[in-house]
Scaffold this motif. Structure first.
Motif, short mmCIF file in Angstrom:
data_model
loop_
_atom_site.label_atom_id
_atom_site.label_comp_id
_atom_site.label_asym_id
_atom_site.label_seq_id
_atom_site.Cartn_x
_atom_site.Cartn_y
_atom_site.Cartn_z
N ILE A 58 10.38 12.43 5.60
CA ILE A 58 9.87 13.49 4.68
C ILE A 58 8.33 12.86 4.73
O ILE A 58 8.06 11.57 4.40
N ARG A 59 7.44 13.65 4.71
CA ARG A 59 5.98 13.08 4.83
C ARG A 59 5.06 13.74 3.78
O ARG A 59 5.57 14.97 3.08
N CYS A 60 4.23 13.07 3.10
CA CYS A 60 3.14 13.45 2.16
C CYS A 60 1.92 13.70 2.59
O CYS A 60 1.52 13.26 3.39
N SER A 61 1.28 14.77 2.19
CA SER A 61 -0.25 15.16 2.65
C SER A 61 -0.99 15.94 1.46
O SER A 61 -0.30 16.28 0.38
N THR A 62 -2.05 15.95 1.22
CA THR A 62 -3.15 16.46 0.22
C THR A 62 -3.52 17.84 0.89
O THR A 62 -3.33 17.91 1.99
N SER A 63 -4.34 18.35 0.12
CA SER A 63 -4.77 19.57 0.73
C SER A 63 -6.23 19.25 1.58
O SER A 63 -6.83 20.01 2.28
N MET A 64 -6.52 18.25 1.58
CA MET A 64 -7.67 17.51 2.23
C MET A 64 -7.62 17.60 3.69
O MET A 64 -6.22 17.10 3.99
N THR A 65 -8.41 17.77 4.51
CA THR A 65 -8.48 17.56 5.95
C THR A 65 -9.44 16.38 6.29
O THR A 65 -10.36 16.21 5.78
N GLY A 66 -9.08 15.76 7.37
CA GLY A 66 -9.80 14.71 8.00
C GLY A 66 -9.76 14.55 9.39
O GLY A 66 -9.00 15.14 10.12
N PHE A 67 -10.05 13.22 9.95
CA PHE A 67 -9.91 13.25 11.46
C PHE A 67 -8.73 13.21 11.67
O PHE A 67 -7.95 13.27 12.75
N GLY A 68 -7.57 12.34 10.99
CA GLY A 68 -6.30 12.35 11.44
C GLY A 68 -5.53 13.44 11.36
O GLY A 68 -4.66 13.60 12.04
N ASP A 69 -6.20 14.63 11.01
CA ASP A 69 -5.36 15.89 11.15
C ASP A 69 -5.61 16.90 12.36
O ASP A 69 -4.99 17.55 12.81
N ASN A 70 -6.84 16.38 13.14
CA ASN A 70 -7.34 17.08 14.39
C ASN A 70 -7.75 15.87 15.38
O ASN A 70 -8.67 15.27 15.11
N THR A 71 -6.77 15.65 16.33
CA THR A 71 -7.26 14.40 17.23
C THR A 71 -7.07 14.81 18.70
O THR A 71 -6.59 16.00 19.11
N GLU A 72 -7.33 13.92 19.44
CA GLU A 72 -7.21 14.05 20.92
C GLU A 72 -5.97 13.81 21.16
O GLU A 72 -5.27 13.40 20.43
N VAL A 73 -5.66 13.89 22.50
CA VAL A 73 -4.22 13.67 23.20
C VAL A 73 -4.10 12.26 23.38
O VAL A 73 -4.81 11.63 23.84
N TYR A 74 -3.13 11.42 22.73
CA TYR A 74 -2.86 10.31 22.88
C TYR A 74 -1.73 9.96 23.98
O TYR A 74 -0.73 10.44 23.48
N LYS A 75 -1.85 9.47 24.93
CA LYS A 75 -0.85 9.21 26.00
C LYS A 75 -0.48 7.71 25.76
O LYS A 75 -1.20 6.73 25.68
N VAL A 76 1.05 7.63 25.40
CA VAL A 76 1.35 6.25 24.94
C VAL A 76 1.70 5.47 26.27
O VAL A 76 2.44 5.94 27.24
N PRO A 77 0.93 4.22 26.32
CA PRO A 77 1.11 3.32 27.37
C PRO A 77 2.59 2.70 27.69
O PRO A 77 3.36 2.74 26.64
N SER B 53 0.69 -1.04 -0.17
CA SER B 53 -0.08 -0.08 -0.20
C SER B 53 0.89 1.20 0.05
O SER B 53 2.05 1.27 0.34
N GLY B 54 0.12 2.43 -0.29
CA GLY B 54 0.90 3.64 -0.20
C GLY B 54 1.13 4.41 0.92
O GLY B 54 1.54 5.61 1.16
N SER B 55 0.83 3.78 2.25
CA SER B 55 0.67 4.57 3.51
C SER B 55 2.00 5.11 3.84
O SER B 55 2.31 6.01 4.63
N MET B 56 3.29 4.91 3.27
CA MET B 56 4.43 5.18 3.72
C MET B 56 5.23 5.90 2.34
O MET B 56 6.28 6.14 2.62
N ILE B 57 4.47 6.32 1.44
CA ILE B 57 4.86 7.25 0.46
C ILE B 57 5.43 8.70 1.09
O ILE B 57 4.84 9.09 1.92
N PRO B 58 6.83 8.93 0.87
CA PRO B 58 7.46 8.59 -0.50
C PRO B 58 8.61 7.69 0.12
O PRO B 58 9.57 7.41 -0.83
N THR B 59 8.59 7.40 1.43
CA THR B 59 9.86 6.64 2.01
C THR B 59 9.74 5.37 1.41
O THR B 59 10.69 4.81 0.88
N LEU B 60 8.48 4.81 1.20
CA LEU B 60 8.55 3.28 0.79
C LEU B 60 7.21 3.47 -0.39
O LEU B 60 6.10 3.96 -0.13
#
Length: 249
Positions: free
Chosen positions: A162-181, A43-50
């Motif tokens: 290096i990360r990629c993004s589009t001009s679209m916004t979604g849930f993943g662009d505004n989230t709660e605070v995640y406290k890593v266990p 899948s393309g979830s790691m573009i452009p790294t992979l």
């Protein structure tokens, strides 16, 4: 030379050949189980790294060994042995916590105890915004041949990605605070607008240390996503020769 002697010599040669093959298979099995395992990117979830069509080696020893380091996930011992935690920014293959079977590959963003949040598309680690620097656009060509430009930014933080993004916004662009266990990690894809990762708790969520399979190290083969590894006749035009032996950062 007598007929019997010739038969004995032929049998000895056959035994030697079988012995060499068996030894080679045992060596390959040891390398695959304990040292390096090949993976391909679906899948393309790691573009452009992979990219889709990349084949890479993952080092099994980087974080020690758990049940998921071995074929079939046999529970030979609890937790991890010879454990070494990943660094922020490592690209890691892990077993999806939801089923403990599916292989995922993402980048380590949050370490145990970290607080992670996305605010208007900006990554915040422990309350500090990660500065983004705009670089050149990345052009993605779909299966229909249609090209789409994706903005690329480089983060000024230890991930160095290096990360990629589009001009679209979604849930993943505004989230709660995640406290890593404790003994868990927060994973994100470099192609953030098209990545199902730790931001989505019901899909991926926090990844237990025990689920880590290994660290992505080097791309050993890469071919266009519309072609296949076994189509050798397509290699001259479809193989991405410039990506072969690229180190994964």
């Amino acid at each position: 030379m007598s007929v019997d002697a010739e038969k004995m010599e032929a049998k000895g040669s056959t035994r030697d050949t079988v012995r060499v093959i068996v030894h080679a298979l045992i060596l390959a099995l040891i390398v695959r189980v304990f040292l390096f395992q090949p993976f391909n990117i679906p899948s393309g979830s790691m573009i452009p790294t992979l990219l889709v069509g990349d084949y890479l080696f993952v080092s099994k020893y980087s974080y020690g060994y758990s049940r998921y380091s071995f074929p079939f996930g046999f529970n030979l011992f609890p937790g991890r042995i010879w454990a070494s935690e990943p660094n922020r920014g490592d690209v890691v293959v892990f077993k999806l916590p939801r089923d403990n079977e599916t292989d995922y590959i993402k980048r380590v963003i949050g370490l145990p105890g970290d607080e992670i949040q996305m605010i208007h598309g900006v990554l915040h680690i422990n309350g500090q915004a990660v500065e983004k620097v705009k670089i050149d656009d990345y052009v993605v060509t779909g299966s229909s041949g249609r090209e789409r430009q994706m903005a690329r930014t480089k983060r000024r933080c230890p991930t160095g990605a290096i990360r990629c993004s589009t001009s679209m916004t979604g849930f993943g662009d505004n989230t709660e605070v995640y406290k890593v266990p404790e003994n868990h990690f927060f994973m994100m894809g470099d192609n953030r607008d098209n990545s199902t990762d730790s931001r989505f708790l019901s899909e991926v969520g926090f990844v237990p240390f025990v689920n880590l399979v290994g660290k992505a190290q080097v791309i050993f083969f890469s071919i266009d996503e519309d072609s296949s590894f076994w189509k050798v006749w397509d290699w001259p035009t479809e193989v991405r020769w410039d990506r072969i032996f690229s180190v994964v950062h």
